[in-house]
Design an enzyme around this catalytic site. Structure first.
Site, PDB file in Angstrom:
ATOM      1  N   ASP A 178       4.179  17.421 -13.394  1.00 36.35           N
ATOM      2  CA  ASP A 178       4.352  17.221 -11.945  1.00 36.35           C
ATOM      3  C   ASP A 178       4.041  15.791 -11.484  1.00 36.35           C
ATOM      4  O   ASP A 178       4.033  15.526 -10.286  1.00 36.35           O
ATOM      5  CB  ASP A 178       3.472  18.221 -11.180  1.00 36.35           C
ATOM      6  CG  ASP A 178       2.012  18.151 -11.578  1.00 36.35           C
ATOM      7  OD1 ASP A 178       1.699  17.647 -12.681  1.00 36.35           O
ATOM      8  OD2 ASP A 178       1.168  18.610 -10.781  1.00 36.35           O
ATOM      9  N   GLU A 187     -10.455  14.778 -19.515  1.00 38.34           N
ATOM     10  CA  GLU A 187     -10.181  13.396 -19.961  1.00 38.34           C
ATOM     11  C   GLU A 187     -11.418  12.809 -20.620  1.00 38.34           C
ATOM     12  O   GLU A 187     -11.354  12.223 -21.712  1.00 38.34           O
ATOM     13  CB  GLU A 187      -9.791  12.500 -18.763  1.00 38.34           C
ATOM     14  CG  GLU A 187      -8.540  12.928 -18.015  1.00 38.34           C
ATOM     15  CD  GLU A 187      -8.814  13.877 -16.864  1.00 38.34           C
ATOM     16  OE1 GLU A 187      -9.909  14.497 -16.828  1.00 38.34           O
ATOM     17  OE2 GLU A 187      -7.928  14.022 -15.997  1.00 38.34           O
TER      18      GLU A 187
HETATM   19  N1  UDP Z   1      -0.723  23.903 -16.328  1.00 38.84           N
HETATM   20  C1  UDP Z   1      -0.679  24.895 -17.300  1.00 38.84           C
HETATM   21  N2  UDP Z   1      -1.202  26.130 -17.014  1.00 38.84           N
HETATM   22  C2  UDP Z   1      -1.759  26.436 -15.791  1.00 38.84           C
HETATM   23  C3  UDP Z   1      -1.807  25.417 -14.823  1.00 38.84           C
HETATM   24  C4  UDP Z   1      -1.294  24.160 -15.130  1.00 38.84           C
HETATM   25  O1  UDP Z   1      -0.161  24.662 -18.386  1.00 38.84           O
HETATM   26  O2  UDP Z   1      -2.204  27.574 -15.603  1.00 38.84           O
HETATM   27  C5  UDP Z   1      -0.167  22.567 -16.631  1.00 38.84           C
HETATM   28  C6  UDP Z   1       0.717  21.973 -15.533  1.00 38.84           C
HETATM   29  O3  UDP Z   1       2.081  22.290 -15.769  1.00 38.84           O
HETATM   30  C7  UDP Z   1       0.446  20.487 -15.610  1.00 38.84           C
HETATM   31  C8  UDP Z   1      -0.985  20.416 -16.146  1.00 38.84           C
HETATM   32  O4  UDP Z   1      -1.245  21.669 -16.763  1.00 38.84           O
HETATM   33  O5  UDP Z   1       1.329  19.827 -16.503  1.00 38.84           O
HETATM   34  C9  UDP Z   1      -2.020  20.155 -15.048  1.00 38.84           C
HETATM   35  O6  UDP Z   1      -1.959  21.185 -14.101  1.00 38.84           O
HETATM   36  P1  UDP Z   1      -1.903  20.894 -12.512  1.00 38.84           P
HETATM   37  O7  UDP Z   1      -0.783  19.954 -12.230  1.00 38.84           O
HETATM   38  O8  UDP Z   1      -1.879  22.209 -11.810  1.00 38.84           O
HETATM   39  O9  UDP Z   1      -3.299  20.195 -12.305  1.00 38.84           O
HETATM   40  P2  UDP Z   1      -3.715  19.056 -11.272  1.00 38.84           P
HETATM   41  O10 UDP Z   1      -2.704  17.966 -11.376  1.00 38.84           O
HETATM   42  O11 UDP Z   1      -3.683  19.703  -9.942  1.00 38.84           O
HETATM   43  O12 UDP Z   1      -5.058  18.657 -11.734  1.00 38.84           O
HETATM   44 MN    MN Z   2      -0.691  18.030 -11.502  1.00 41.44          MN
END
Ligand code: UDP
Ligand code: MN
Length: 291
Positions: free
Chosen positions: A147, A230
């Site tokens: 995203d 990270e």
């Molecule tokens: N993701 C996943 N399983 C989940 C939620 C998220 O594989 O249950 C993946 C999502 O597609 C993204 C990454 O993990 O590539 C980080 O998730 P998210 O974008 O929701 O996290 P944020 O950016 O809000 O920290």
């Molecule tokens: Mn994200």
């Protein structure tokens, strides 16, 4: 006779000069490097992208995929948090045409059930690391969430990472940016909305690691620890000194990656088959995540 003689002389001079020029030109050509296609000489890039099924999934993968299509010598490791492969994801990846591998890496049940923040994308990224350990010998890898938003020049910069490189990440929050703090060309700390006692308070989109360096750290992996993914991963690459970190994006003065967040959407409502059962909407229905 005199005329014929001088014609002969001029002809000889002309032929001799032409020959000398031809020899010199051949020599000049032999000194030129043979032009190599770009993709042969550039180190390979491994892009690890966690993904999971939701209303926005295909839209996110489409956007990221066409960004990656601008980058040569790249392998896209798309890893889905799911128990079964998704024909729609495979269909989308095939349409985009970026070289890819597609794997499943479901989040362990114990974390899925947790009421509080979940370690999102961790099992996916660790699966990507496993692939690299088993299949890659050189180049660089990078965790690119599905995203986020990427300026393609960051890929060309990270490609030459020797150990670990870092750069700023634009945030769509009040804090604005997450970045190493640079004074006189050196890392003096980190600027991030939440430090949380981390040694490396950086964003997932803000660093890349060389494959060789990963091989030298056989135990490196990402912890299932929300907020510390990270930091935990970078710590597992120890020994790694701040002075060894390579600074990209013009010494961290440019924003070439953005931690964007798509608004969470409800799944589409079920299609009314009695009204639309004999129309194209039945076909379109296959692309949607319905409730
Ligand atoms: N993701 C996943 N399983 C989940 C939620 C998220 O594989 O249950 C993946 C999502 O597609 C993204 C990454 O993990 O590539 C980080 O998730 P998210 O974008 O929701 O996290 P944020 O950016 O809000 O920290
Ligand atoms: Mn994200």
């Amino acid at each position: 006779m005199a005329v014929a003689k001088s014609i002969k002389m001029y002809l000889t001079i002309f032929v001799a000069t032409t020959c000398i020029y031809m020899v010199l030109y051949q020599y000049h050509l032999s000194r030129q490097p043979i032009p190599q296609p770009e993709y042969i000489v550039k180190p390979p890039l491994y892009i690890i992208t966690p993904t999971f099924r939701r209303a926005e999934q295909l839209a996110e993968l489409t956007r990221l995929g066409y960004t990656l299509k601008h980058v040569v010598n790249l392998l896209w490791l798309v890893i889905e948090d799911a128990n079964q492969t998704s024909p729609l994801v495979i269909h989308t990846l095939n349409r985009i045409g970026v070289p890819y591998e597609y794997f499943l890496a479901p989040m362990p049940e114990e974390y899925k059930k947790a009421k509080k923040t979940k370690p999102r994308g961790v099992s996916n990224r660790n699966r990507g690391l496993e692939y690299i350990r088993a299949n890659a010998t050189s180049g660089v890898f990078y965790f690119a969430d599905d995203d986020n938003t990427y300026d393609i020049s960051i890929f060309e910069q990270m490609r030459y990472t020797k150990k670990v490189s870092m750069w700023p990440v634009g945030l769509v929050t009040q804090f604005g940016v997450s970045s190493p703090i640079i004074r006189e060309g050196k890392i003096k700390g980190f600027y991030d909305g939440w430090i949380g006692g981390r040694k490396f308070p950086v964003d997932m989109a803000g660093f890349a690691v060389s494959v060789k360096f990963l091989h030298e750290r056989p135990n490196a992996k990402m912890p299932f620890k929300p907020g510390y993914e990270e930091d935990g991963f970078l710590k597992s690459l120890a020994p790694l000194n701040l002075t060894e970190i390579e600074l990209l994006a013009s010494n961290c003065t440019e924003i070439l990656t953005w931690h964007t967040q798509t608004k969470k959407n409800a799944n589409a409502a079920a299609l009314n088959v009695s009204t639309y059962g004999d129309t194209n909407l039945v076909e379109l229905n296959k692309f949607l995540v319905r409730t």
